[in-house]
Design an enzyme around this catalytic site. Structure first.
Site, PDB file in Angstrom:
ATOM      1  CB  SER A  82      17.744 -27.065  26.662  1.00 11.90           C
ATOM      2  OG  SER A  82      17.487 -27.437  27.988  1.00 11.90           O
ATOM      3  CG  ASP A 130      10.669 -24.913  29.062  1.00 10.57           C
ATOM      4  OD1 ASP A 130      10.819 -25.926  29.775  1.00 10.57           O
ATOM      5  OD2 ASP A 130      11.502 -24.521  28.234  1.00 10.57           O
ATOM      6  CG  HIS A 171      12.481 -27.654  27.229  1.00 11.55           C
ATOM      7  ND1 HIS A 171      13.067 -26.455  27.567  1.00 11.55           N
ATOM      8  CD2 HIS A 171      13.515 -28.551  27.158  1.00 11.55           C
ATOM      9  CE1 HIS A 171      14.373 -26.617  27.703  1.00 11.55           C
ATOM     10  NE2 HIS A 171      14.669 -27.870  27.449  1.00 11.55           N
TER      11      HIS A 171
HETATM   12  N1  LIG Z   1      12.949 -36.016  30.470  1.00 13.45           N
HETATM   13  C1  LIG Z   1      13.502 -35.942  29.169  1.00 13.45           C
HETATM   14  C2  LIG Z   1      14.526 -34.837  29.192  1.00 13.45           C
HETATM   15  C3  LIG Z   1      15.235 -34.688  27.912  1.00 13.45           C
HETATM   16  C4  LIG Z   1      14.836 -33.428  27.142  1.00 13.45           C
HETATM   17  O1  LIG Z   1      13.796 -32.827  27.326  1.00 13.45           O
HETATM   18  N2  LIG Z   1      15.745 -33.075  26.244  1.00 13.45           N
HETATM   19  C5  LIG Z   1      15.544 -31.879  25.475  1.00 13.45           C
HETATM   20  C6  LIG Z   1      16.644 -30.926  25.842  1.00 13.45           C
HETATM   21  S1  LIG Z   1      16.586 -30.595  27.584  1.00 13.45           S
HETATM   22  C7  LIG Z   1      17.962 -29.637  27.911  1.00 13.45           C
HETATM   23  O2  LIG Z   1      19.011 -29.709  27.455  1.00 13.45           O
HETATM   24  C8  LIG Z   1      15.582 -32.224  24.007  1.00 13.45           C
HETATM   25  O3  LIG Z   1      15.973 -31.453  23.182  1.00 13.45           O
HETATM   26  N3  LIG Z   1      15.144 -33.452  23.689  1.00 13.45           N
HETATM   27  C9  LIG Z   1      15.191 -33.979  22.336  1.00 13.45           C
HETATM   28  C10 LIG Z   1      13.992 -33.712  21.493  1.00 13.45           C
HETATM   29  O4  LIG Z   1      14.054 -34.055  20.282  1.00 13.45           O
HETATM   30  O5  LIG Z   1      12.989 -33.160  21.962  1.00 13.45           O
HETATM   31  C11 LIG Z   1      14.079 -37.285  28.799  1.00 13.45           C
HETATM   32  O6  LIG Z   1      14.247 -38.113  29.670  1.00 13.45           O
HETATM   33  O7  LIG Z   1      14.355 -37.538  27.603  1.00 13.45           O
END
Ligand SMILES: N[C@@H](CCC(=O)N[C@@H](CSC=O)C(=O)NCC(=O)O)C(=O)O
Length: 275
Positions: free
Chosen positions: A145, A221, A254
């Site tokens: 991401s 995603d 995602h």
């Molecule tokens: N709505 C979520 C958004 C945060 C999120 O989805 N973070 C992803 C990366 S998104 C792009 O860079 C992520 O990797 N999260 C950590 C995980 O362990 O899944 C929010 O508010 O947190």
């Protein structure tokens, strides 16, 4: 530099270190996985850049990459995603400030005094790794991401520095999507011309090295249509003859469940280039 975690993992060690970063002007943490092979020989390094809201912990605890790193004899290095601490600027939103460094060098106050993740990832961290661990100077880079954006832009901006590059669900055109427009306005100012230096689709146009790109993208995603837009990467690569393998994975979202499902393929891709 101080070791703050030490766990046996697949015959090697999953460690976390803390150190004072010169480029970022704060204390930083990074995860380092040392495969069993480093008992005898130096190993090449894969740098992993995580996404929004992540620390060094997300990748090392959720991606299940250590098994494959042990198999291929690759060191994994996973830094935090931004400078941190009380003296570092921040924002209440999850997509700006701490946890959202976007792997660039900020030019605008209040961000410019600490938000230099580009310098940290490209120069400071590899110098530290290669002088402190049994690591060679053969490097690859990957991420997810926001971190996929970081991996692709850093590889494109530094021809010859990385043997291979890959990404999961990358933000490929930050100058055209809400996450990127918001962060780049804050970090780089109002002129979109200044944003293009950190935009993969823009960098593809003038790349000095046509290093093949491997991307995996989940079909379910939640950020696909608005923030990620891999079709823009495909079009740019087609137009400029840049080698791209874009694996569309129906049903995957995602999350790190997606990354965990295909991380073995990415490690094999990097191992071939690093050997
Ligand atoms: N709505 C979520 C958004 C945060 C999120 O989805 N973070 C992803 C990366 S998104 C792009 O860079 C992520 O990797 N999260 C950590 C995980 O362990 O899944 C929010 O508010 O947190």
């Amino acid at each position: 530099m101080e070791r703050v975690e030490h766990h046996a993992s697949f015959g090697g060690w999953q460690d976390v270190y803390q150190h004072d970063s010169i480029s970022l002007g704060c204390s930083m943490r990074f995860g380092v996985y040392l495969p069993p092979q480093v008992e005898d020989v130096k190993a090449p390094v894969l740098y992993w850049l995580s996404g929004l809201t992540c620390t060094e912990q997300n990748f090392i605890t959720k991606a299940s990459a250590q098994r494959f790193a042990a198999e291929h004899g690759i060191i994994l290095v996973a830094p935090d995603t931004s400078p941190r601490g009380e003296g570092v600027a921040d924002d209440e939103a999850y997509d700006l400030g701490q946890g959202a460094g976007f792997y660039l060098n900020a030019s605008q106050a209040p961000w410019s005094s600490h938000f230099k993740m580009y310098d940290y990832v490209v120069d400071e961290l590899p110098a530290l790794i290669e002088s402190s661990f049994p690591a060679t100077d053969r490097r690859s880079i990957s991420g997810h991401s926001m971190g996929g954006h970081g991996a692709l832009t850093i590889a494109l901006k530094n021809p010859g520095r990385y043997k291979s590059v890959s990404a999961f669900s990358p933000i490929v055109a930050p100058t055209q999507v809400p996450w990127g427009k918001k962060a780049f306005t804050a970090y780089l100012g109002n002129d979109p011309e200044n944003w293009k230096q950190y935009d993969t689709v823009e960098l593809i146009k003038t790349a000095q090295e046509r290093l093949p790109i491997l991307v995996d993208q989940g079909g379910d995603d939640e950020f696909l249509a608005v923030q990620l837009r891999p079709n823009l990467l495909k079009a740019a690569c087609d137009e400029h003859g840049h080698p791209l393998t874009l694996n569309q994975r129906p049903g995957y979202d995602h999350s790190y469940y997606f990354i965990e499902s295909f991380i073995g393929n990415h490690l094999a891709h990097h191992a071939e280039a690093l050997s």
